[in-house]
Design a protein around this motif. Structure first.
Motif, mmCIF file in Angstrom:
data_model
loop_
_atom_site.group_PDB
_atom_site.id
_atom_site.type_symbol
_atom_site.label_atom_id
_atom_site.label_comp_id
_atom_site.label_asym_id
_atom_site.label_seq_id
_atom_site.Cartn_x
_atom_site.Cartn_y
_atom_site.Cartn_z
ATOM 1 N N THR A 144 0.714 -1.386 -0.047
ATOM 2 C CA THR A 144 -0.054 0.197 -0.144
ATOM 3 C C THR A 144 0.858 1.289 0.103
ATOM 4 O OG1 THR A 144 -1.775 -1.222 1.180
ATOM 5 C CG2 THR A 144 -1.819 1.144 1.149
ATOM 6 N N TYR A 145 2.023 1.467 0.883
ATOM 7 C CA TYR A 145 2.567 2.437 0.876
ATOM 8 C C TYR A 145 3.593 2.590 -0.436
ATOM 9 C CZ TYR A 145 7.283 4.855 1.524
ATOM 10 O OH TYR A 145 8.363 5.404 1.408
ATOM 11 N N LEU A 146 3.816 1.460 -0.910
ATOM 12 C CA LEU A 146 4.473 1.437 -2.301
ATOM 13 C C LEU A 146 3.841 1.983 -3.476
ATOM 14 C CD1 LEU A 146 7.439 0.861 -3.423
ATOM 15 C CD2 LEU A 146 6.693 -1.407 -4.036
ATOM 16 N N GLN A 147 2.508 1.619 -3.308
ATOM 17 C CA GLN A 147 1.605 1.983 -4.585
ATOM 18 C C GLN A 147 1.208 3.436 -4.536
ATOM 19 O OE1 GLN A 147 -1.673 -0.624 -4.817
ATOM 20 N NE2 GLN A 147 -2.318 0.201 -6.587
ATOM 21 N N ASN A 148 1.245 3.930 -3.229
ATOM 22 C CA ASN A 148 0.956 5.465 -2.866
ATOM 23 C C ASN A 148 2.110 6.224 -3.182
ATOM 24 O OD1 ASN A 148 -1.815 5.009 -2.053
ATOM 25 N ND2 ASN A 148 -1.324 4.691 -0.110
ATOM 26 N N SER A 149 3.295 5.698 -2.849
ATOM 27 C CA SER A 149 4.439 6.344 -3.230
ATOM 28 C C SER A 149 5.003 6.421 -4.600
ATOM 29 C CB SER A 149 5.554 5.528 -2.518
ATOM 30 O OG SER A 149 6.919 6.104 -2.846
ATOM 31 N N LEU A 150 4.502 5.430 -5.193
ATOM 32 C CA LEU A 150 4.548 5.488 -6.901
ATOM 33 C C LEU A 150 3.920 6.209 -7.638
ATOM 34 C CD1 LEU A 150 5.364 1.647 -7.632
ATOM 35 C CD2 LEU A 150 7.107 3.304 -7.116
ATOM 36 N N ASN A 151 2.720 6.654 -7.241
ATOM 37 C CA ASN A 151 1.651 7.598 -8.061
ATOM 38 C C ASN A 151 0.714 8.036 -7.077
ATOM 39 O OD1 ASN A 151 0.382 5.142 -7.010
ATOM 40 N ND2 ASN A 151 -0.932 5.043 -8.924
ATOM 41 N N PRO A 152 1.164 9.210 -6.439
ATOM 42 C CA PRO A 152 0.408 10.113 -5.616
ATOM 43 C C PRO A 152 -0.952 10.186 -5.902
ATOM 44 C CG PRO A 152 2.505 11.251 -6.136
ATOM 45 C CD PRO A 152 2.450 9.920 -6.726
ATOM 46 N N ALA A 153 -1.217 10.481 -7.371
ATOM 47 C CA ALA A 153 -2.326 10.681 -8.029
ATOM 48 C C ALA A 153 -3.290 9.654 -8.066
ATOM 49 C CB ALA A 153 -2.373 11.457 -9.443
ATOM 50 N N GLY A 154 -2.672 8.317 -7.816
ATOM 51 C CA GLY A 154 -3.463 7.306 -7.857
ATOM 52 C C GLY A 154 -3.751 6.702 -9.287
ATOM 53 N N GLU A 155 -2.961 6.944 -10.273
ATOM 54 C CA GLU A 155 -3.325 6.236 -11.743
ATOM 55 C C GLU A 155 -3.171 4.776 -11.464
ATOM 56 O OE1 GLU A 155 -0.553 8.532 -11.093
ATOM 57 O OE2 GLU A 155 -1.227 10.349 -11.545
ATOM 58 N N ILE A 156 -2.090 4.273 -10.764
ATOM 59 C CA ILE A 156 -1.678 2.751 -10.904
ATOM 60 C C ILE A 156 -2.731 2.200 -9.944
ATOM 61 C CG2 ILE A 156 0.032 0.965 -10.320
ATOM 62 C CD1 ILE A 156 2.136 3.105 -11.058
ATOM 63 N N LYS A 157 -3.461 1.373 -10.445
ATOM 64 C CA LYS A 157 -4.511 0.521 -9.893
ATOM 65 C C LYS A 157 -4.276 -0.654 -9.564
ATOM 66 C CE LYS A 157 -7.574 3.873 -10.298
ATOM 67 N NZ LYS A 157 -7.380 5.208 -9.158
ATOM 68 N N ASN A 158 -3.240 -1.219 -10.281
ATOM 69 C CA ASN A 158 -3.006 -2.622 -10.098
ATOM 70 C C ASN A 158 -1.295 -2.647 -10.238
ATOM 71 O OD1 ASN A 158 -2.935 -5.582 -10.721
ATOM 72 N ND2 ASN A 158 -2.795 -5.437 -12.684
ATOM 73 N N LEU A 159 -1.195 -3.150 -8.840
ATOM 74 C CA LEU A 159 0.613 -3.329 -8.621
ATOM 75 C C LEU A 159 0.767 -4.684 -8.306
ATOM 76 C CD1 LEU A 159 3.250 -1.864 -8.388
ATOM 77 C CD2 LEU A 159 2.681 -1.769 -5.675
ATOM 78 N N GLN A 160 1.539 -5.488 -9.153
ATOM 79 C CA GLN A 160 1.936 -6.736 -8.826
ATOM 80 C C GLN A 160 3.576 -6.812 -8.645
ATOM 81 O OE1 GLN A 160 -0.042 -9.687 -11.371
ATOM 82 N NE2 GLN A 160 -1.497 -8.374 -12.216
ATOM 83 N N ILE A 161 3.758 -7.839 -7.575
ATOM 84 C CA ILE A 161 5.356 -7.794 -7.273
ATOM 85 C C ILE A 161 5.623 -9.357 -7.576
ATOM 86 C CG2 ILE A 161 6.948 -7.794 -5.498
ATOM 87 C CD1 ILE A 161 5.034 -5.734 -3.907
ATOM 88 N N PHE A 162 6.575 -9.345 -8.408
ATOM 89 C CA PHE A 162 7.049 -10.846 -8.605
ATOM 90 C C PHE A 162 8.660 -11.107 -8.366
ATOM 91 C CE2 PHE A 162 4.014 -9.411 -12.107
ATOM 92 C CZ PHE A 162 3.232 -10.577 -12.011
ATOM 93 N N ASP A 163 8.626 -12.427 -7.812
ATOM 94 C CA ASP A 163 9.870 -12.726 -7.323
ATOM 95 C C ASP A 163 10.438 -13.735 -8.621
ATOM 96 O OD1 ASP A 163 12.168 -14.020 -6.284
ATOM 97 O OD2 ASP A 163 11.289 -15.060 -4.723
ATOM 98 N N LEU A 164 11.553 -13.284 -9.130
ATOM 99 C CA LEU A 164 11.992 -13.976 -10.526
ATOM 100 C C LEU A 164 12.403 -15.241 -10.032
ATOM 101 C CD1 LEU A 164 13.669 -10.828 -12.310
ATOM 102 C CD2 LEU A 164 11.283 -12.034 -12.685
ATOM 103 N N ALA A 165 12.659 -15.789 -8.797
ATOM 104 C CA ALA A 165 13.400 -16.949 -8.353
ATOM 105 C C ALA A 165 12.257 -17.944 -8.487
ATOM 106 C CB ALA A 165 13.988 -17.011 -7.135
ATOM 107 N N THR A 166 11.092 -17.507 -8.076
ATOM 108 C CA THR A 166 9.744 -18.420 -8.004
ATOM 109 C C THR A 166 8.922 -18.185 -9.459
ATOM 110 O OG1 THR A 166 8.518 -17.026 -6.715
ATOM 111 C CG2 THR A 166 10.076 -18.680 -5.625
ATOM 112 N N THR A 167 8.923 -17.107 -10.023
ATOM 113 C CA THR A 167 8.369 -17.041 -11.302
ATOM 114 C C THR A 167 8.931 -16.281 -12.504
ATOM 115 O OG1 THR A 167 6.588 -16.035 -9.477
ATOM 116 C CG2 THR A 167 6.212 -15.658 -11.876
ATOM 117 N N PRO A 168 9.994 -17.209 -12.929
ATOM 118 C CA PRO A 168 10.997 -16.583 -14.026
ATOM 119 C C PRO A 168 10.356 -16.457 -15.418
ATOM 120 C CG PRO A 168 11.067 -19.002 -13.620
ATOM 121 C CD PRO A 168 10.171 -18.510 -12.467
ATOM 122 N N ASP A 169 8.986 -16.803 -15.380
ATOM 123 C CA ASP A 169 8.176 -16.430 -16.925
ATOM 124 C C ASP A 169 7.379 -15.293 -16.412
ATOM 125 O OD1 ASP A 169 6.843 -18.095 -15.088
ATOM 126 O OD2 ASP A 169 5.629 -19.085 -16.768
ATOM 127 N N ALA A 170 7.403 -14.416 -15.405
ATOM 128 C CA ALA A 170 6.606 -13.407 -15.087
ATOM 129 C C ALA A 170 6.415 -12.479 -16.102
ATOM 130 C CB ALA A 170 7.345 -12.332 -13.972
#
Length: 192
Positions: A144-170
């Motif tokens: 939540t902090y990261l999403q608010n930090s990245l876009n204070p105006a709230g444009e980014i509605k969908n933020l997904q975080i991928f671990d490339l070790a477990t999801t190499p085909d992200a």
């Protein structure tokens, strides 16, 4: 002057700093700033509604070999940068001399210079191949902090975080994923 007064109280003792928590906090602070600057650069003049953040828990082979060499050189203390870079060019144990990494010599030198400066800043722990905390967990817990930090105006509605070790085909471009490293997440922004 009685036993319950402020004058009779003892100053609190010194508490040791939890270095793992401190590094996790500094990671979050630096990552949010770096990712925010990337969003500003990548989203120039185009609408952005989604973002993928890529986290890598391991370095590529040439970086691991460079860190191992640097740790060996720093066994008696971190040498100055000039001495370290000269050893990288000439020492038989150097990844620059290895035929496996000969093509990566320029990258090895740049990475070693950067990591030397980082080791001067935080100590020899900077030369370890893994972090003392789970960066995916830190970013997920702070989503939540990261999403608010990245876009204070709230444009980014969908933020997904991928671990490339477990999801190499992200999903997302391979170049963005390849640039991620331990302590250095990358971001891809787009519009759905």
């Amino acid at each position: 002057k009685g036993p319950g007064t402020l004058r009779a109280k003892v100053w609190p003792g010194h508490l040791d700093v939890d270095k793992g928590v401190s590094r996790a906090f500094n990671f979050l602070r630096k990552a949010s700033r770096s990712l925010r600057l990337d969003v500003i650069k990548d989203a120039k003049n185009k609408p952005v509604t989604s973002a993928y953040v890529y986290v890598a828990s391991t370095y590529p082979d040439w970086k691991r070999a460079t860190l191992a060499f640097m740790r060996a050189q720093a066994a008696a203390g971190l040498p100055d940068k000039k001495t370290l870079l000269a050893a990288l060019k000439t020492d038989a144990a150097s990844p620059c001399v290895s035929p496996d990494f000969k093509k990566a010599t320029k990258n090895i030198m740049q990475f070693a210079a950067f990591m030397h400066d980082f080791a001067v800043e935080i100590g020899l722990d900077a030369l370890e191949e893994t972090l003392p905390f789970d960066q995916l967990q830190v970013l997920s817990d702070s989503k939540t902090y990261l999403q608010n930090s990245l876009n204070p105006a709230g444009e980014i509605k969908n933020l997904q975080i991928f671990d490339l070790a477990t999801t190499p085909d992200a999903p997302g471009p391979d170049k963005k994923k390849a640039n991620a490293g331990p302590g250095n997440p990358t971001i891809y922004v787009f519009s759905e």
